[in-house]
Design an enzyme around this catalytic site. Sequence first.
Site, PDB file in Angstrom:
ATOM      1  N   ARG A 105      67.975 108.605   0.788  1.00 27.41           N
ATOM      2  CA  ARG A 105      66.821 107.804   1.081  1.00 27.41           C
ATOM      3  C   ARG A 105      67.362 106.116   1.171  1.00 27.41           C
ATOM      4  NH1 ARG A 105      62.564 110.151  -1.378  1.00 27.41           N
ATOM      5  NH2 ARG A 105      61.378 108.740  -0.061  1.00 27.41           N
ATOM      6  N   PRO A 160      52.356 108.456   0.193  1.00 28.89           N
ATOM      7  CA  PRO A 160      51.478 107.599  -0.619  1.00 28.89           C
ATOM      8  C   PRO A 160      52.233 108.129  -2.117  1.00 28.89           C
ATOM      9  CG  PRO A 160      50.465 109.935  -0.296  1.00 28.89           C
ATOM     10  CD  PRO A 160      51.711 109.702   0.880  1.00 28.89           C
ATOM     11  N   GLU A 161      52.361 106.843  -2.603  1.00 23.24           N
ATOM     12  CA  GLU A 161      53.016 106.567  -4.278  1.00 23.24           C
ATOM     13  C   GLU A 161      51.822 106.363  -5.171  1.00 23.24           C
ATOM     14  OE1 GLU A 161      56.306 104.196  -4.293  1.00 23.24           O
ATOM     15  OE2 GLU A 161      56.805 104.367  -2.110  1.00 23.24           O
ATOM     16  N   ARG A 189      51.307 116.184   8.874  1.00 24.28           N
ATOM     17  CA  ARG A 189      52.609 117.059   8.651  1.00 24.28           C
ATOM     18  C   ARG A 189      52.702 118.235   8.027  1.00 24.28           C
ATOM     19  NH1 ARG A 189      56.700 113.007   8.553  1.00 24.28           N
ATOM     20  NH2 ARG A 189      58.196 114.519   8.273  1.00 24.28           N
ATOM     21  N   LYS A 246      51.660 111.558  -8.646  1.00 28.63           N
ATOM     22  CA  LYS A 246      51.073 111.315  -7.470  1.00 28.63           C
ATOM     23  C   LYS A 246      49.942 112.387  -7.340  1.00 28.63           C
ATOM     24  CE  LYS A 246      55.495 109.884  -5.689  1.00 28.63           C
ATOM     25  NZ  LYS A 246      56.745 110.043  -4.969  1.00 28.63           N
ATOM     26  N   HIS A 260      43.944 117.516  13.271  1.00 26.79           N
ATOM     27  CA  HIS A 260      44.653 117.742  12.037  1.00 26.79           C
ATOM     28  C   HIS A 260      43.705 117.960  10.600  1.00 26.79           C
ATOM     29  CE1 HIS A 260      48.347 117.121  14.293  1.00 26.79           C
ATOM     30  NE2 HIS A 260      47.857 116.141  14.828  1.00 26.79           N
TER      31      HIS A 260
END
Length: 274
Positions: free
Chosen positions: A262, A2-3, A110, A58, A91
Site C-alpha cells: 500500500r 470510500p473510507e 469496478r 465502511k 455501470h
Amino acid sequence: MPEIAEVETVRNTLKNKILNKKIKEVKIIYPKIIETNLDEFKKVMKGNTFHDIKRIGKYLIFELDNHYLISHLRMEGKYFLKNSNEEILKHEHLIFTFTDNTDMRYHDTRKFGRMALVLKENLYDYEGIKKQGIEPIDDKLSKEYLYDKFKNKSIPMKTLLLDQTIISGLGNIYADEVLFEAQVNPFKLGKDITLSECAKIKSASKKIILKAIEEGGTTIRSYTSSLGVTGRFQQYLCVHKQEGKPCKICKTIIKKAKVNGRSTYYCEKCQNVK
Ligand SMILES: [Zn+2]
C-alpha cells in the site's frame, strides 16, 4: 476508495432523500453484486421501505421492515438518485424504483461492491460486520485497547491501522494522516509501539475522522460521493498524496513508500523514520 468519512457522507445524503419511500420494483442488471439469493432479494425488496440508514465501519446498513440491506462500496461503488424515466447508464447495476417514480441506482465501474440482505436479528452474524473493530469516533476506543491489539504483532503500524478488526473504518488516506498527526513511524512494528503512542493514535484518529466527516470526506482521484457532495478534506491532507511537497510542520519533503503493497506517505522527521 470510500473510507469512514466518505461512507458517512453518502449515508447522510441518502438519508435525506430516500427514507420512508416505498420500493415498487427492483431491477438487477449485474447479479454478482448481490450475495443473497436473487429471488429472495426481489421478494423482500418489493413493497418494502427504507426506514433508516446506519453505518458500521465502511458498511452502509439500510433498514427495511424486517431486514437490513448491507452494502459495501469497495473501490468505486456509488449511489445515484434519478427519475425513473432517465436512461440506464453502463455501470448502473442495480435499480431500486420507488412508488414516486424516482430511482436509487447503484453504480460501480469496478464491480467490486457487494450487497446482502439479512434478517435484523442476524446483522452481527454477517461475516464482515461481526469482525469490525472499534470506530475512531467511538469513546470505547482506548489507548489500552490499541496497545493490547498491537503489542504482539510483527506487522508495521500502517498495516495495523488498515486492519478493520482493530480500528473500523480507516483506509489508506486516513491511516497516513492519523500516523502523521500522532507522529508515529508507519514502518514501526506493532510490538515496538508504546502506550503513549497508542494514546496519540487514538486522539489523532478521532480528530481526523471528525474533521473529515465535517468536511464531507475527501475527494481525490475518481471517488466522489455522486450525490452532489464534493468532499473538502483534501485541503487538510498533510501527507497523503503530498510526496515531494514540504511538510506543513517542519518543511522536510514528504516521502512515499510501499508498506505491504500500500502506498504510504510520511514525513521522516516528524514521524521519526530512520
Ligand atoms: Zn515534518
